[in-house]
Design a protein around this motif. Structure first.
Motif, PDB file in Angstrom:
ATOM      1  N   ILE A  85     108.283  40.217 172.995  1.00 61.31           N
ATOM      2  CA  ILE A  85     106.980  39.694 172.599  1.00 61.31           C
ATOM      3  C   ILE A  85     106.837  39.780 171.077  1.00 61.31           C
ATOM      4  N   GLY A  86     106.344  38.718 170.481  1.00 59.41           N
ATOM      5  CA  GLY A  86     106.287  38.628 169.039  1.00 59.41           C
ATOM      6  C   GLY A  86     107.509  37.971 168.439  1.00 59.41           C
ATOM      7  N   LEU A  87     108.590  37.876 169.221  1.00 58.78           N
ATOM      8  CA  LEU A  87     109.820  37.218 168.775  1.00 58.78           C
ATOM      9  C   LEU A  87     110.177  36.030 169.655  1.00 58.78           C
ATOM     10  N   SER A  88     109.995  36.189 170.966  1.00 57.25           N
ATOM     11  CA  SER A  88     110.401  35.131 171.891  1.00 57.25           C
ATOM     12  C   SER A  88     109.339  34.040 171.952  1.00 57.25           C
ATOM     13  N   ASP A  89     109.785  32.803 172.071  1.00 58.62           N
ATOM     14  CA  ASP A  89     108.880  31.663 172.094  1.00 58.62           C
ATOM     15  C   ASP A  89     108.651  31.104 173.496  1.00 58.62           C
ATOM     16  N   CYS A  90     109.173  31.801 174.514  1.00 60.52           N
ATOM     17  CA  CYS A  90     108.966  31.346 175.887  1.00 60.52           C
ATOM     18  C   CYS A  90     109.108  32.541 176.824  1.00 60.52           C
ATOM     19  N   GLN A  91     108.126  32.756 177.698  1.00 54.97           N
ATOM     20  CA  GLN A  91     108.098  33.941 178.557  1.00 54.97           C
ATOM     21  C   GLN A  91     107.632  33.563 179.959  1.00 54.97           C
ATOM     22  N   VAL A 255     118.610  22.730 176.037  1.00 51.85           N
ATOM     23  CA  VAL A 255     117.515  23.090 175.133  1.00 51.85           C
ATOM     24  C   VAL A 255     118.047  23.924 173.972  1.00 51.85           C
ATOM     25  N   LEU A 256     117.590  23.596 172.762  1.00 46.05           N
ATOM     26  CA  LEU A 256     117.864  24.434 171.595  1.00 46.05           C
ATOM     27  C   LEU A 256     116.540  24.937 171.052  1.00 46.05           C
ATOM     28  N   ALA A 257     116.404  26.255 170.927  1.00 41.20           N
ATOM     29  CA  ALA A 257     115.174  26.864 170.430  1.00 41.20           C
ATOM     30  C   ALA A 257     115.286  27.103 168.929  1.00 41.20           C
ATOM     31  N   TRP A 258     114.384  26.508 168.186  1.00 43.63           N
ATOM     32  CA  TRP A 258     114.272  26.679 166.734  1.00 43.63           C
ATOM     33  C   TRP A 258     113.681  28.065 166.484  1.00 43.63           C
ATOM     34  N   TRP A 259     114.366  28.900 165.679  1.00 41.97           N
ATOM     35  CA  TRP A 259     113.962  30.307 165.602  1.00 41.97           C
ATOM     36  C   TRP A 259     113.826  30.817 164.168  1.00 41.97           C
ATOM     37  N   PHE A 260     114.935  30.950 163.446  1.00 43.62           N
ATOM     38  CA  PHE A 260     114.898  31.524 162.102  1.00 43.62           C
ATOM     39  C   PHE A 260     115.482  30.543 161.077  1.00 43.62           C
ATOM     40  N   LEU A 277     117.384  20.223 159.139  1.00 46.32           N
ATOM     41  CA  LEU A 277     116.773  19.925 160.436  1.00 46.32           C
ATOM     42  C   LEU A 277     117.188  18.538 160.935  1.00 46.32           C
ATOM     43  N   MET A 278     117.295  17.579 160.041  1.00 44.37           N
ATOM     44  CA  MET A 278     117.747  16.256 160.465  1.00 44.37           C
ATOM     45  C   MET A 278     119.179  16.300 160.997  1.00 44.37           C
ATOM     46  N   HIS A 279     120.045  17.010 160.276  1.00 44.31           N
ATOM     47  CA  HIS A 279     121.430  17.133 160.732  1.00 44.31           C
ATOM     48  C   HIS A 279     121.505  17.896 162.054  1.00 44.31           C
ATOM     49  N   LEU A 280     120.684  18.924 162.176  1.00 48.11           N
ATOM     50  CA  LEU A 280     120.701  19.739 163.392  1.00 48.11           C
ATOM     51  C   LEU A 280     120.257  18.913 164.600  1.00 48.11           C
ATOM     52  N   LEU A 292     114.689  19.909 171.219  1.00 48.10           N
ATOM     53  CA  LEU A 292     114.585  21.085 170.371  1.00 48.10           C
ATOM     54  C   LEU A 292     113.161  21.604 170.489  1.00 48.10           C
ATOM     55  N   ASP A 293     113.014  22.863 170.864  1.00 51.67           N
ATOM     56  CA  ASP A 293     111.700  23.490 170.959  1.00 51.67           C
ATOM     57  C   ASP A 293     111.410  24.151 169.619  1.00 51.67           C
ATOM     58  N   LEU A 294     110.465  23.594 168.864  1.00 52.72           N
ATOM     59  CA  LEU A 294     110.167  24.093 167.517  1.00 52.72           C
ATOM     60  C   LEU A 294     109.280  25.325 167.527  1.00 52.72           C
ATOM     61  N   GLY A 295     108.713  25.671 168.671  1.00 51.40           N
ATOM     62  CA  GLY A 295     107.945  26.906 168.787  1.00 51.40           C
ATOM     63  C   GLY A 295     106.497  26.766 168.361  1.00 51.40           C
TER      64      GLY A 295
END
Length: 368
Positions: A85-91, A255-260, A277-280, A292-295
């Motif tokens: 919690i506080g770090l994860s974007d899906c629970q 799915v790719l989660a955008w994180w740091f 981000l465009m290349h990714l 891509l889940d940007l959070g």
């Protein structure tokens, strides 16, 4: 409901395989969150290696076959929180399509008086009933391929595409060896990213997550995690033979989660983060990623690049239990209630008797 509770490292290979299979069985457009890497067994295992109290409740059929997995972190007095919690974007609960459960029955089987979440996935009605707020989580849908997404982006944000491509050409004219590496395996590049991110946190007045050794340990472990279909992905934009922007995130099959994300401020005039981000997004589309889940969180660049939004919730679900009743934890997050209890002497005495087993109450109040 048959529920077995384990430490993450006690899960059998069969259980972990079943967990991954449940994630892949749900069609993306029904419950798109279910395939999120933060709900993967690998993320729970990694957090379990860095933090105490991490558990997984496995809900089984009478024949022993798993139908649901509920990862959580347990604190004293039956206080539970979402993994990372506080770090994860899906629970939430990873489950078979059509599976139904009761929140109080699940919490009781886990020995929890309550469970707090801040990025609850959609479609989890037994938990969603206790949500105190719902928030957009922007996504980039590349399921139809990069060309289809780019055409959509040119229509939606033509200036963004034009200026970003122009800045990339300028970067290439003024610096040598400009290249993008989608899956960089050099740990030195990861260290550079974390240094940039720490500096960014301090510069913007935010808490430096990487000042906490366990978070650094978690990211490093995930960087080295490779399984089918989970992986930690470090993407780097180079110029003059050194990184100028980078991103570390997590992926599953679709799915790719955008994180740091972070970049070298010396190159800010080129908008290296947008170029990356465009290349990714392009590399992800060609690698079979659907979105891509940007959070959760508002940002101009997220608004510009997104194709749509999912929704996540925060709140707290509780059952009738002395801890939940004494602290009045029916509709407010643990962190806010804990702050209120510790700041009011008339409430502290009773709460202290219930929570006296906590050695470090401040850590319980904000363990991340």
């Amino acid at each position: 409901m048959i529920v077995d509770v384990y430490r993450p490292d006690e899960l059998t290979t069969a259980d972990r395989t079943a967990w991954t299979t449940l994630q892949s069985q749900v069609r993306r457009r029904e419950w798109p969150h279910m395939a999120n890497p933060f709900l993967s067994p690998e993320f729970t295992l990694a957090v379990g290696n860095c933090r105490r109290g991490v558990r997984v409740a496995v809900v089984r059929e009478p024949d022993g076959e798993p139908v649901a997995f509920f990862p959580y972190q347990r604190f004293p007095a039956g206080v539970g929180r979402a993994i990372g919690i506080g770090l994860s974007d899906c629970q939430g609960l990873v489950h078979r399509p059509g599976f139904q459960w009761y929140a109080d029955e699940l919490l009781s089987a886990c020995g929890l008086a309550l469970w707090e979440f801040d990025h609850l996935a959609t479609g989890q009605y037994p938990f969603e009933q206790s949500a105190t707020g719902s928030f957009p989580s922007p996504v980039i849908d590349v399921a139809e391929g990069w060309d289809a997404y780019l055409a959509q982006l040119r229509t939606k944000s033509p200036n963004l595409i034009r200026t970003t491509l122009a800045k990339e050409r300028k970067l290439e004219r003024q610096h040598s060896d400009v290249r993008y590496v989608h899956d960089e395996r050099d740990p030195a590049a990861l260290r550079t990213l974390m240094e940039w991110k720490s500096a960014q946190y301090r510069r913007t007045g935010l808490h430096d997550r990487f000042a906490r050794p366990w978070i650094t340990q978690l990211v490093q472990q995930l960087f080295h995690t490779r399984s089918e279909p989970f992986a930690g992905i470090l993407s780097v934009l180079y110029a003059d033979g050194r990184p100028v922007s980078a991103h570390f995130g997590l992926r599953t099959e679709r799915v790719l989660a955008w994180w740091f994300p972070a970049y070298d401020p010396a190159f800010s005039k080129y908008s290296p983060g947008l170029i990356l981000l465009m290349h990714l997004a392009e590399a992800s589309a060609r690698d079979g990623i659907a979105y891509l889940d940007l959070g959760r969180g508002e940002s101009r660049y997220k608004d510009s690049f997104k194709t749509g939004e999912l929704s996540v919730s925060e709140g707290l679900v509780s059952r009738r239990h002395p801890v939940a009743l004494a602290l009045g934890m029916s509709h407010a997050p643990v962190r806010a209630l804990a702050d209120a209890v510790f700041s009011h002497p008339q409430l502290f005495g009773r709460a202290d008797r219930l929570l006296k087993s906590a050695r470090r109450p401040r850590e319980w109040r904000n363990p991340t």
